[in-house]
Scaffold this motif. Structure first.
Motif, PDB file in Angstrom:
ATOM      1  N   THR A 163       0.841  -1.202   0.000  1.00 53.39           N
ATOM      2  CA  THR A 163       0.000   0.000   0.000  1.00 53.39           C
ATOM      3  C   THR A 163       0.872   1.247   0.000  1.00 53.39           C
ATOM      4  N   ARG A 164       1.877   1.251   0.850  1.00 53.06           N
ATOM      5  CA  ARG A 164       2.793   2.397   0.916  1.00 53.06           C
ATOM      6  C   ARG A 164       3.620   2.519  -0.356  1.00 53.06           C
ATOM      7  N   PHE A 165       3.993   1.396  -0.961  1.00 53.87           N
ATOM      8  CA  PHE A 165       4.738   1.418  -2.226  1.00 53.87           C
ATOM      9  C   PHE A 165       3.933   2.135  -3.307  1.00 53.87           C
ATOM     10  N   PHE A 166       2.668   1.737  -3.470  1.00 56.81           N
ATOM     11  CA  PHE A 166       1.822   2.370  -4.487  1.00 56.81           C
ATOM     12  C   PHE A 166       1.636   3.861  -4.203  1.00 56.81           C
ATOM     13  N   GLU A 167       1.450   4.201  -2.945  1.00 55.33           N
ATOM     14  CA  GLU A 167       1.255   5.605  -2.570  1.00 55.33           C
ATOM     15  C   GLU A 167       2.530   6.427  -2.749  1.00 55.33           C
ATOM     16  N   ARG A 172       2.519   1.801 -13.314  1.00 53.55           N
ATOM     17  CA  ARG A 172       1.301   0.971 -13.256  1.00 53.55           C
ATOM     18  C   ARG A 172       1.688  -0.471 -12.979  1.00 53.55           C
ATOM     19  N   TRP A 173       0.851  -1.179 -12.218  1.00 47.42           N
ATOM     20  CA  TRP A 173       1.072  -2.594 -11.956  1.00 47.42           C
ATOM     21  C   TRP A 173       0.342  -3.390 -13.021  1.00 47.42           C
ATOM     22  N   PHE A 231       5.120   6.087  -4.645  1.00 47.89           N
ATOM     23  CA  PHE A 231       5.581   6.317  -6.014  1.00 47.89           C
ATOM     24  C   PHE A 231       4.451   6.676  -6.976  1.00 47.89           C
ATOM     25  N   GLY A 232       3.243   6.856  -6.457  1.00 46.85           N
ATOM     26  CA  GLY A 232       2.115   7.251  -7.294  1.00 46.85           C
ATOM     27  C   GLY A 232       1.811   6.246  -8.390  1.00 46.85           C
ATOM     28  N   ILE A 233       1.866   4.977  -8.051  1.00 53.04           N
ATOM     29  CA  ILE A 233       1.676   3.903  -9.033  1.00 53.04           C
ATOM     30  C   ILE A 233       0.217   3.468  -9.047  1.00 53.04           C
ATOM     31  N   ASP A 234      -0.328   3.346 -10.256  1.00 51.57           N
ATOM     32  CA  ASP A 234      -1.675   2.817 -10.439  1.00 51.57           C
ATOM     33  C   ASP A 234      -1.629   1.326 -10.101  1.00 51.57           C
ATOM     34  N   GLU A 235      -2.511   0.871  -9.208  1.00 54.92           N
ATOM     35  CA  GLU A 235      -2.496  -0.530  -8.780  1.00 54.92           C
ATOM     36  C   GLU A 235      -2.864  -1.514  -9.880  1.00 54.92           C
ATOM     37  N   GLY A 236      -3.451  -1.037 -10.961  1.00 54.23           N
ATOM     38  CA  GLY A 236      -3.761  -1.903 -12.094  1.00 54.23           C
ATOM     39  C   GLY A 236      -4.443  -3.190 -11.664  1.00 54.23           C
ATOM     40  N   ALA A 265       7.470  -1.680 -12.058  1.00 49.21           N
ATOM     41  CA  ALA A 265       6.168  -1.027 -11.851  1.00 49.21           C
ATOM     42  C   ALA A 265       6.366   0.456 -11.573  1.00 49.21           C
ATOM     43  N   MET A 266       7.428   0.772 -10.838  1.00 51.40           N
ATOM     44  CA  MET A 266       7.743   2.166 -10.534  1.00 51.40           C
ATOM     45  C   MET A 266       8.048   2.927 -11.832  1.00 51.40           C
ATOM     46  N   ILE A 267       8.804   2.315 -12.711  1.00 53.76           N
ATOM     47  CA  ILE A 267       9.169   2.940 -13.988  1.00 53.76           C
ATOM     48  C   ILE A 267       7.937   3.103 -14.879  1.00 53.76           C
ATOM     49  N   GLN A 268       7.097   2.068 -14.944  1.00 55.38           N
ATOM     50  CA  GLN A 268       5.904   2.098 -15.792  1.00 55.38           C
ATOM     51  C   GLN A 268       4.800   2.967 -15.210  1.00 55.38           C
TER      52      GLN A 268
END
Length: 117
Positions: A46-50, A106-107, A52-57, A101-104
């Motif tokens: 959860t903190r990873f997605f938040e 999106r997951w 780095f602003g990653i869409d959880e896909g 995922a961080m680079i893209q």
């Protein structure tokens, strides 16, 4: 965070997984090497997605991690007592997958799993 780097990810892992001086490599397992399981893994992701602003896909916790307290006995109860489909197999989740995922931004489990091979 606009353009996260390897250093940002490494810093995040050190903070969230409590990894002080051990080298962090791309092929490290989030479960076995970073020690993230159950509720800790849920919080970590959860903190990873938040962070780095990653869409959880199509990310699904149960694809990579066991729930808190889920183990062999839980598996037997689900599968044989309640006759619900249940497996003790989980897909490996690596630091490389986090980085990609961080680079893209999106997951996408299909793409991330293919890159892992």
């Amino acid at each position: 965070m606009s353009h996260p780097s390897w250093e940002n990810l490494e810093s995040f892992i050190r903070k969230e997984a409590g990894m002080s001086s051990k080298p962090i490599g791309l092929d490290m397992s989030v479960v076995y090497d970073l020690g993230q399981e159950g509720d800790d893994a849920d919080t970590f992701m959860t903190r990873f997605f938040e962070e780095f602003g990653i869409d959880e896909g199509d990310y699904k916790f149960e694809k990579y991690f066991f729930m808190e307290g889920e183990g062999f006995v839980y598996h037997l109860i689900q599968k044989y007592l309640f006759r619900r489909p249940h497996s003790t197999k989980r897909e490996p989740l690596t630091v490389r997958m986090l980085r990609d995922a961080m680079i893209q931004g999106r997951w996408d489990s299909k793409i991330l799993s293919m890159k892992r091979q």
